[in-house]
Design a protein around this motif. Structure first.
Motif, short mmCIF file in Angstrom:
data_model
loop_
_atom_site.label_atom_id
_atom_site.label_comp_id
_atom_site.label_asym_id
_atom_site.label_seq_id
_atom_site.Cartn_x
_atom_site.Cartn_y
_atom_site.Cartn_z
N GLY A 113 7.52 28.12 -10.51
CA GLY A 113 6.77 27.72 -10.71
C GLY A 113 6.27 26.32 -10.51
N GLN B 178 1.43 27.38 -16.66
CA GLN B 178 2.72 27.30 -15.71
C GLN B 178 3.34 28.80 -15.71
N THR C 63 5.68 30.77 -7.68
CA THR C 63 4.39 30.05 -6.69
C THR C 63 4.63 30.83 -5.56
N GLN D 7 -0.63 30.97 -8.72
CA GLN D 7 1.22 30.46 -9.73
C GLN D 7 1.01 31.65 -10.30
#
Length: 229
Positions: A65, A74, A78, A144
């Motif tokens: 991430g 967070q 990703t 994300q």
């Protein structure tokens, strides 16, 4: 006749003067060399006035991430790619380098689209889908992500090119709820309830309705219990 006296110490005096001159010359040489680094002495390190920081690698499919955008929690990985389909107000398809990924947007729940006679849709479902499409359809962005859900979808926050969260924008515009079902088990982004309160107070989107029904309640009452009143 008395002769002229001879200067017997002359040679010694001359030698002394020469020695003094040589000593003075040596002192001058040492003075000019003072502070000069001998060849065998390593130079001290020079601190850079513009130290380079470690550059972050552009996020791509499956990478750890990235730093969260705008306070969004967070993620653990990703995905980057283009949004090629918007199914409803909280579900999209992203074309990543390793193929298409179906994404369920985190921390929000949008009005349900209909799925046949047994599962009728909610008011503002299509308006919610269209609003999300305006934000993300055809655009390259970063998702994300936190996990996969029971249907194999990636659960993610969609981060637009300007750094804003599409998830938050859906709630802010009044086209999705903060996902507070099950005492907030699905609510990672704690900014959502306040954004919902603001949208409701301003009467945006679905909040023009007097008795808007949460999608999780609609799925249970209407789809499972057949109580769609």
């Amino acid at each position: 006749m008395r002769g002229k006296p001879s200067f017997r110490g002359g040679s010694k005096l001359t030698a002394l003067v020469v020695a003094l001159i040589l000593a003075a010359a040596g002192a001058l040489v040492n003075w000019f060399q003072d502070g000069q680094r001998p060849a065998d002495r390593p130079a001290p390190p020079i601190a850079s006035s513009n130290p380079s920081s470690s550059a972050s690698t552009p996020a791509s499919s499956g990478r750890p991430g990235a730093s969260p955008a705008g306070g969004v929690p967070q993620g653990s990985y990703t995905l980057t790619g283009t949004i090629v389909n918007v199914a409803d107000g909280d579900t999209v398809t992203l074309r990543a380098p390793d193929g298409q990924r179906r994404i369920r947007m985190d921390s929000i729940d949008a009005p349900e689209e209909g799925h046949g006679a047994d599962q009728p849709g909610q008011p503002y479902a299509e308006a919610s889908r269209q609003n999300l499409a305006t934000l993300v359809a055809g655009k390259s962005l970063t998702a994300q992500c936190y996990e996969k859900d029971q249907y194999g979808r990636d659960v993610c926050a969609l981060i637009l090119e300007d750094g804003r969260s599409a998830n938050r924008l859906q709630v802010e515009a009044g086209y999705a709820w903060a996902y507070t079902a099950r005492k907030g088990d699905y609510l990672r982004d704690k900014a959502m309830p306040d954004l919902q309160r603001q949208a409701k107070a301003a009467g945006r989107g679905l909040w023009v309705q007097q008795a808007a029904v949460q999608p999780w309640k609609w799925r249970y009452d209407c789809w499972r219990q057949r109580q769609c009143g």
